[in-house]
Design an enzyme around this catalytic site. Sequence first.
Site, short mmCIF file in Angstrom:
data_model
loop_
_atom_site.label_atom_id
_atom_site.label_comp_id
_atom_site.label_asym_id
_atom_site.label_seq_id
_atom_site.Cartn_x
_atom_site.Cartn_y
_atom_site.Cartn_z
N TYR A 18 0.27 -1.55 0.19
CA TYR A 18 0.12 0.24 -0.24
C TYR A 18 0.87 1.47 -0.01
O TYR A 18 0.04 2.49 0.10
CB TYR A 18 -1.07 0.02 1.22
CG TYR A 18 -2.18 -0.98 1.11
CD1 TYR A 18 -2.18 -1.96 0.91
CD2 TYR A 18 -3.25 -0.76 1.17
CE1 TYR A 18 -3.16 -3.19 0.70
CE2 TYR A 18 -4.82 -0.85 0.50
CZ TYR A 18 -4.59 -2.25 0.24
OH TYR A 18 -5.25 -2.77 0.08
N LYS B 291 3.28 -14.96 2.54
CA LYS B 291 3.27 -16.35 1.47
C LYS B 291 5.36 -15.77 1.26
O LYS B 291 5.35 -16.01 0.33
CB LYS B 291 2.28 -15.04 -0.04
CG LYS B 291 2.77 -16.32 -1.20
CD LYS B 291 1.69 -17.08 -0.51
CE LYS B 291 2.07 -17.84 -2.19
NZ LYS B 291 1.32 -19.43 -2.05
N ASP C 16 -3.00 -18.55 1.34
CA ASP C 16 -3.88 -18.85 -0.25
C ASP C 16 -4.28 -20.48 0.77
O ASP C 16 -5.91 -20.67 0.67
CB ASP C 16 -3.33 -20.23 -1.38
CG ASP C 16 -1.44 -20.36 -0.81
OD1 ASP C 16 -1.78 -20.20 0.25
OD2 ASP C 16 -1.42 -21.44 -2.14
N ASP D 68 -6.43 -7.04 3.49
CA ASP D 68 -7.86 -6.98 2.89
C ASP D 68 -8.60 -7.66 2.55
O ASP D 68 -10.24 -7.31 2.75
CB ASP D 68 -7.17 -5.90 1.88
CG ASP D 68 -8.63 -5.13 1.20
OD1 ASP D 68 -8.89 -4.68 2.01
OD2 ASP D 68 -7.78 -5.25 -0.18
N ASP E 64 -12.52 -9.64 3.80
CA ASP E 64 -13.53 -9.38 2.80
C ASP E 64 -13.88 -10.90 2.80
O ASP E 64 -15.41 -11.25 3.04
CB ASP E 64 -13.64 -9.47 1.52
CG ASP E 64 -13.74 -7.64 0.88
OD1 ASP E 64 -13.50 -7.32 1.88
OD2 ASP E 64 -14.08 -7.47 0.15
C1 IPM Z 1 -10.95 -1.31 2.63
C2 IPM Z 1 -10.54 -0.66 1.47
C3 IPM Z 1 -9.45 0.30 0.83
C4 IPM Z 1 -8.60 -0.72 1.61
C5 IPM Z 1 -9.04 0.36 -0.28
C6 IPM Z 1 -10.53 1.51 -0.65
C7 IPM Z 1 -7.99 1.34 -0.32
O1 IPM Z 1 -10.97 -1.62 1.15
O2 IPM Z 1 -10.39 -0.43 4.20
O3 IPM Z 1 -10.78 -2.64 2.67
O4 IPM Z 1 -7.74 -1.45 1.00
O5 IPM Z 1 -7.99 -1.05 2.43
MN MN Z 2 -11.51 -4.03 1.87
#
Ligand code: IPM
Ligand code: MN
Length: 351
Positions: free
Chosen positions: A138, A189, A222, A246, A250
């Site tokens: 990042y 990884k 993975d 990140d 999700d």
């Molecule tokens: C999150 C988002 C951000 C990230 C993006 C919007 C930069 O996906 O907070 O999870 O990747 O950190």
């Molecule tokens: Mn995210």
Amino acid sequence: MTGLRIAVVPGDGIGVEVIREACAVLDAVAKASGREIGLTPFDWSADTYLETGVSMPKDGLKMLAGSFDAILLGAMGDPRVPDNRHAVDILLGMRFGLDLYVNHRPVKLLDARLCPLKGAEPKDVDFVVFRENTEGLYVMMGGNFKKGTPDEVATDIDLNTRKGVERIIRHAFEFARATGRKKLVMSDKSNVLIHAHDLWQRTFKEVKAEFPEITASHMYVDNLSLQLVRDPKQFDVIVTSNMFGDIVTDIAAGLQGGLGMAASGNIHPGKISLFEPVHGSSPPIAGKNIANPIGAISTAALMLDHLGWTEEAARIDAAVADGVRASETTADVGGSLGTREAAAAILRRLA
Ligand code: IPM
Ligand code: MN
Ligand code: NAD
């Protein structure tokens, strides 16, 4: 000063809708406990950026750090800003500029009906992901060579420092110790990233020796992704890098019922910190009173807990869980209510 001073940045899209409800919940819980929460809005967003050319004022970070106890943010992202400039300046600007090195993402299933896994119960999905939040992929170091030609070269550097890796791993262990969680998985990884993730391996081995009461193990990312959906009950605390964190959060949000349910904190212990739902601005559903407000409301609870308002935080969590059990929720988690109505169901329980 007994009250709290919160800077509120609703941002873009559904961020505006869910933060409105999170603020109503903060007002309600403050009123019920006879304490004060001052909410100061900031219009940092795609709209403001497109209108004025300014994403965040020059003194923005200094002002936040000097005048507030915490920041509550909705989401940043708008198709009218294709390079995501304002989001980079504002969201990543705060994460990096305020050195918020801990991305704390709790994962908790509130009701079995919300989990896509067959037979999964709330007790099976209850863990915390710590995502490194100030380096890795990042840092926006890299570049293009011969851009736009058939010979184009493009790079993004995965930057890892001993200090950065050590402080997030240590934080995850300290959290496990403080909360009585017994198992910790570090995920990387290192079989391929033989330099950067070898640093993670070496640092992990050193730090874990200081926490003998915690069962610490390693999983390649993975395999972690598979194990999260195969058998989430094996997890207690996970620590990983910025980009992997990140992605796996999700996946983890999916176990809770979706992105609409997931909360997060961007934390520098002892300094001003930033709280935001895990989800983005969701342009297709924005402005339609569809978005699930629970991620944002649980984020407000996480913020209060962080600031020592533990009873108020627990009261919000209980009202949210109760509303979910009664199916007084938005459609993404199986209910039939709008954003405002789902939040009203929580507010009623707080009154
Ligand atoms: C999150 C988002 C951000 C990230 C993006 C919007 C930069 O996906 O907070 O999870 O990747 O950190
Ligand atoms: Mn995210
Ligand atoms: P997103 O989180 O906005 O949406 C992903 C999916 O989840 C969509 O189907 C969406 O409808 C659903 N969803 C998300 N939140 C929901 C909620 N509260 N209720 C119901 N459904 C919900 O991610 P995206 O579509 O990949 O990104 C959209 C924009 O948001 C992009 O500009 C992206 O960069 C940005 N983004 C910002 C943040 C942030 O500010 N922290 C986080 C992620 C994405």
